[in-house]
Design a protein around this motif. Structure first.
Motif, mmCIF file in Angstrom:
data_model
loop_
_atom_site.group_PDB
_atom_site.id
_atom_site.type_symbol
_atom_site.label_atom_id
_atom_site.label_comp_id
_atom_site.label_asym_id
_atom_site.label_seq_id
_atom_site.Cartn_x
_atom_site.Cartn_y
_atom_site.Cartn_z
ATOM 1 N N ASP A 195 0.827 -1.209 0.000
ATOM 2 C CA ASP A 195 0.000 0.000 0.000
ATOM 3 C C ASP A 195 0.862 1.261 0.000
ATOM 4 O O ASP A 195 0.586 2.218 -0.725
ATOM 5 N N LYS A 248 -7.413 10.595 1.009
ATOM 6 C CA LYS A 248 -8.588 10.285 1.831
ATOM 7 C C LYS A 248 -9.260 9.054 1.240
ATOM 8 O O LYS A 248 -9.546 8.999 0.054
ATOM 9 N N ASP A 249 -9.468 8.039 2.038
ATOM 10 C CA ASP A 249 -10.202 6.837 1.626
ATOM 11 C C ASP A 249 -9.600 6.121 0.416
ATOM 12 O O ASP A 249 -10.302 5.743 -0.512
ATOM 13 N N TYR A 250 -8.281 5.920 0.442
ATOM 14 C CA TYR A 250 -7.617 5.125 -0.586
ATOM 15 C C TYR A 250 -7.947 3.651 -0.312
ATOM 16 O O TYR A 250 -7.742 3.153 0.794
ATOM 17 N N ALA A 251 -8.440 2.952 -1.310
ATOM 18 C CA ALA A 251 -8.816 1.541 -1.157
ATOM 19 C C ALA A 251 -7.582 0.667 -1.341
ATOM 20 O O ALA A 251 -7.280 0.213 -2.445
ATOM 21 N N GLY A 264 -7.258 -2.045 3.649
ATOM 22 C CA GLY A 264 -8.516 -1.348 3.919
ATOM 23 C C GLY A 264 -8.461 0.087 3.427
ATOM 24 O O GLY A 264 -7.563 0.470 2.680
ATOM 25 N N LEU A 265 -9.425 0.883 3.852
ATOM 26 C CA LEU A 265 -9.460 2.285 3.463
ATOM 27 C C LEU A 265 -8.401 3.057 4.244
ATOM 28 O O LEU A 265 -8.393 3.035 5.465
ATOM 29 N N GLY A 317 -6.351 6.705 4.979
ATOM 30 C CA GLY A 317 -6.359 8.158 4.922
ATOM 31 C C GLY A 317 -5.267 8.670 5.841
ATOM 32 O O GLY A 317 -4.487 7.889 6.399
ATOM 33 N N ASP A 352 -4.465 11.691 9.020
ATOM 34 C CA ASP A 352 -5.035 12.688 9.914
ATOM 35 C C ASP A 352 -4.285 14.014 9.790
ATOM 36 O O ASP A 352 -3.370 14.139 8.967
ATOM 37 N N THR A 363 -4.374 6.509 8.813
ATOM 38 C CA THR A 363 -5.569 5.994 9.483
ATOM 39 C C THR A 363 -6.176 4.928 8.577
ATOM 40 O O THR A 363 -6.061 4.994 7.358
ATOM 41 N N TRP A 364 -6.799 3.927 9.177
ATOM 42 C CA TRP A 364 -7.432 2.863 8.421
ATOM 43 C C TRP A 364 -8.872 2.696 8.885
ATOM 44 O O TRP A 364 -9.221 3.069 9.996
ATOM 45 N N GLY A 365 -9.667 2.061 8.024
ATOM 46 C CA GLY A 365 -11.027 1.710 8.387
ATOM 47 C C GLY A 365 -11.020 0.557 9.375
ATOM 48 O O GLY A 365 -9.966 0.099 9.828
#
Length: 74
Positions: free
Chosen positions: A17, A44-47, A51-52, A54, A56, A62-64
């Motif tokens: 990733d 923001k919200d990279y798949a 997971g997603l 982003g 901060d 940060t992950w989903g």
């Protein structure tokens, strides 16, 4: 493909990733390390595989909720 039935380690997925985000920044025109960092911080919200993803306001990833769910890489 290589005869292994072992699952892919979570650290390998995170590295994949990270390299994908760096590659996308460069493909988007970032040339210096600061431009690459700025591009990545704006994600923001990279798949990704983990997971997603982003970032901060401090630049920390940060992950989903589904972080580190092993997914197959092809």
């Amino acid at each position: 493909e290589y005869g292994s039935t072992d699952e892919v380690a979570p650290s390998t997925q995170t590295a994949y990733d990270a390299m994908s985000l760096i590659g996308a920044a460069i493909e988007g025109g970032a040339k210096t390390s600061e431009e690459i960092a700025d591009s990545i911080r704006s994600v923001k919200d990279y798949a990704g595989l983990t997971g997603l993803i982003g970032f901060d306001d401090k630049g920390h990833a940060t992950w989903g909720d589904d972080v580190f769910v092993v997914k197959e890489i092809r």
